[in-house]
Structure formats: C-alpha cells, structure tokens
Motif scaffolding. Structure first.
Motif, mmCIF file in Angstrom:
data_model
loop_
_atom_site.group_PDB
_atom_site.id
_atom_site.type_symbol
_atom_site.label_atom_id
_atom_site.label_comp_id
_atom_site.label_asym_id
_atom_site.label_seq_id
_atom_site.Cartn_x
_atom_site.Cartn_y
_atom_site.Cartn_z
ATOM 1 N N SER A 183 0.838 -1.199 0.000
ATOM 2 C CA SER A 183 0.000 0.000 0.000
ATOM 3 C C SER A 183 0.870 1.245 0.000
ATOM 4 N N GLY A 184 0.259 2.321 -0.422
ATOM 5 C CA GLY A 184 0.892 3.626 -0.410
ATOM 6 C C GLY A 184 -0.076 4.602 -1.045
ATOM 7 N N LEU A 221 -0.814 -8.058 -3.963
ATOM 8 C CA LEU A 221 -1.995 -7.198 -3.983
ATOM 9 C C LEU A 221 -1.518 -5.782 -3.755
ATOM 10 N N GLY A 222 -1.651 -4.970 -4.795
ATOM 11 C CA GLY A 222 -1.234 -3.585 -4.701
ATOM 12 C C GLY A 222 -2.445 -2.678 -4.720
ATOM 13 N N SER A 223 -2.732 -2.040 -3.597
ATOM 14 C CA SER A 223 -3.853 -1.096 -3.530
ATOM 15 C C SER A 223 -3.660 -0.199 -2.322
ATOM 16 N N ARG A 224 -4.386 0.891 -2.299
ATOM 17 C CA ARG A 224 -4.254 1.832 -1.180
ATOM 18 C C ARG A 224 -4.596 1.170 0.150
ATOM 19 N N LEU A 225 -5.491 0.180 0.128
ATOM 20 C CA LEU A 225 -5.935 -0.464 1.373
ATOM 21 C C LEU A 225 -5.425 -1.895 1.555
ATOM 22 N N ALA A 226 -4.567 -2.361 0.688
ATOM 23 C CA ALA A 226 -4.142 -3.772 0.710
ATOM 24 C C ALA A 226 -3.651 -4.222 2.081
ATOM 25 N N ILE A 227 -2.805 -3.424 2.722
ATOM 26 C CA ILE A 227 -2.212 -3.858 3.995
ATOM 27 C C ILE A 227 -3.229 -3.941 5.119
ATOM 28 N N LYS A 262 -5.762 -9.302 5.516
ATOM 29 C CA LYS A 262 -5.236 -9.665 6.826
ATOM 30 C C LYS A 262 -4.328 -10.892 6.740
ATOM 31 N N GLU A 263 -4.569 -11.739 5.726
ATOM 32 C CA GLU A 263 -3.818 -12.989 5.563
ATOM 33 C C GLU A 263 -2.474 -12.787 4.874
ATOM 34 N N ALA A 264 -2.121 -11.562 4.540
ATOM 35 C CA ALA A 264 -0.865 -11.316 3.820
ATOM 36 C C ALA A 264 0.322 -11.842 4.619
ATOM 37 N N ASP A 265 1.245 -12.475 3.904
ATOM 38 C CA ASP A 265 2.474 -12.978 4.531
ATOM 39 C C ASP A 265 3.472 -11.849 4.778
ATOM 40 N N LEU A 266 3.365 -10.801 3.971
ATOM 41 C CA LEU A 266 4.219 -9.636 4.136
ATOM 42 C C LEU A 266 3.405 -8.397 3.789
ATOM 43 N N LYS A 267 3.413 -7.426 4.705
ATOM 44 C CA LYS A 267 2.705 -6.158 4.485
ATOM 45 C C LYS A 267 3.742 -5.048 4.341
ATOM 46 N N VAL A 268 3.679 -4.372 3.184
ATOM 47 C CA VAL A 268 4.662 -3.346 2.847
ATOM 48 C C VAL A 268 3.952 -2.008 2.666
ATOM 49 N N TYR A 269 4.480 -0.971 3.316
ATOM 50 C CA TYR A 269 3.944 0.364 3.105
ATOM 51 C C TYR A 269 4.993 1.198 2.394
ATOM 52 N N LEU A 270 4.607 1.757 1.259
ATOM 53 C CA LEU A 270 5.476 2.633 0.490
ATOM 54 C C LEU A 270 5.112 4.069 0.821
ATOM 55 N N TYR A 271 6.104 4.817 1.267
ATOM 56 C CA TYR A 271 5.913 6.195 1.685
ATOM 57 C C TYR A 271 6.701 7.111 0.757
ATOM 58 N N THR A 315 1.866 1.093 -7.751
ATOM 59 C CA THR A 315 1.532 0.329 -8.956
ATOM 60 C C THR A 315 2.799 -0.195 -9.626
ATOM 61 N N THR A 316 3.798 0.652 -9.762
ATOM 62 C CA THR A 316 5.051 0.259 -10.408
ATOM 63 C C THR A 316 5.744 -0.853 -9.627
ATOM 64 N N VAL A 317 5.907 -0.663 -8.323
ATOM 65 C CA VAL A 317 6.617 -1.638 -7.492
ATOM 66 C C VAL A 317 5.844 -2.955 -7.430
ATOM 67 N N SER A 318 4.527 -2.887 -7.256
ATOM 68 C CA SER A 318 3.730 -4.114 -7.185
ATOM 69 C C SER A 318 3.870 -4.929 -8.475
ATOM 70 N N GLY A 319 3.815 -4.251 -9.614
ATOM 71 C CA GLY A 319 3.945 -4.932 -10.902
ATOM 72 C C GLY A 319 5.313 -5.552 -11.090
ATOM 73 N N LEU A 320 6.360 -4.806 -10.768
ATOM 74 C CA LEU A 320 7.724 -5.336 -10.900
ATOM 75 C C LEU A 320 7.953 -6.532 -9.968
ATOM 76 N N LEU A 321 7.457 -6.422 -8.741
ATOM 77 C CA LEU A 321 7.637 -7.512 -7.774
ATOM 78 C C LEU A 321 6.915 -8.777 -8.229
ATOM 79 N N ALA A 322 5.665 -8.629 -8.652
ATOM 80 C CA ALA A 322 4.906 -9.797 -9.125
ATOM 81 C C ALA A 322 5.624 -10.457 -10.301
ATOM 82 N N GLN A 323 6.112 -9.640 -11.211
ATOM 83 C CA GLN A 323 6.818 -10.163 -12.384
ATOM 84 C C GLN A 323 8.086 -10.901 -11.960
#
Length: 176
Positions: free
Chosen positions: A9-10, A79-85, A89-98, A17-25
């Motif tokens: 999220s961020g 899952l990349g979205s403003r509210l994803a984190i 709740k089941e996320a294995d890793l929650k990342v906040y981009l600031y 969007t950029t980071v989520s796409g690159l990470l998934a890829q």
C-alpha cells in the motif's frame, strides 16, 4: 514458490503500482490491482460513469475493496492497492510505500503533466477524502501503518531497488 501473498500500500504517487507490478513479475506470481477501471469493464460502463456513480453509492468502493481481497485469496499474488495492507489480513508480508507530499506531486506531474501546484492541491484533497472514506467505511486510519512488516521511503530508492528490498525481506522471513 510458497503460496505467498504480499500486500503493498501507499498513497497516490508513492510508486505502489510500479513496485507491485515489478515484484509480481520478478516472483512469477499474479499481480492484483483491481480498480474502478476493471469494474467499469465488467459492468459495461465507462470509467467516468463508475466514478460519478460511486460519488453517491458506496457499494462501488466497497465492492472493489472486497473483490480484490477475494481475488488475492485465490492464489499466490502481490496485492497492490491503497488499502491492501489493512484489507488482506492474511498477507504474509505487508509493505507500506511512503513518499513525501513533494515527491508524490512531482511524480504525478512527471507522469501526467499539468500544473505542479494544482497537482499538490488535488493530491492533498484526495488524501483527505480517502482518509475520511476509509474511516467511515471500515474504521481504518490510513495514516497509521505502524503495524507493517516493511516500511520503505520510496524517495530514497528507484523501483528496482525497492523490489530488491522487498525480496530481501521475503528471503529473511524464509517466504521465498
């Protein structure tokens, strides 16, 4: 690859969007970024029609938020979205981009053009509205991300470096 789910999220202009796409890829897993744009396609509406309808009908926002979590639970994903984190709740890793307000506005300006001062004003207004809506709908304070597993100031790194930081954290946690 383990059955992992990463929530990122961020606020607008943080690089979500950029980071989520690159990470998934890079991980070879699905990117889920379900938005009003996809909802409009599914409903046979224009994006503008969905946005206008959502101003008077909370069900559009709530459906998008709920549906992206449903999609995320189906398979390994980012899952990349403003509210994803908050929502996954089941996320294995929650990342906040600031990113600072100045950095965010400059990125939006670089991406979309226009007036930097207008972008700053619009972004501040959008942040206030989003914060109010998230509190009203879900009791979420999107300015409280103290619980995340990884906090990254995206003003200090490029997208590839951010992805590497996330992958390092995944390895440290033996998730990959």
């Amino acid at each position: 690859m383990k059955d992992i789910r990463i929530a990122i999220s961020g606020k607008s202009g943080c690089g979500n969007t950029t980071v989520s796409g690159l990470l998934a890829q890079k991980l070879g897993i699905k990117l889920i970024n379900y938005t009003f744009r996809q909802l409009a396609q599914e409903k046979g509406m224009t994006l503008k029609e969905v946005i206008d309808a959502a101003k008077n009908d909370d069900s559009f926002d709530k459906y998008v938020d709920k549906h992206q979590v449903e999609l995320a639970l189906e398979q390994p994903c980012v899952l990349g979205s403003r509210l994803a984190i908050w929502m996954l709740k089941e996320a294995d890793l929650k990342v906040y981009l600031y990113a600072s307000d100045e950095t965010r506005a400059q990125r939006i300006f670089n991406r979309e053009g226009g007036s930097l001062e207008e972008i700053k004003s619009f972004t501040a207004m959008r942040d206030r509205e989003d914060t109010g809506r998230y509190k009203e709908f879900y009791g979420i304070d999107n300015n409280d991300y103290s619980f995340v597993d990884l906090f990254i100031d995206t003003g200090k790194y490029n997208p590839e470096q951010i992805v590497d930081l996330i992958i390092d954290e995944l390895k440290k946690r033996k998730l990959i």
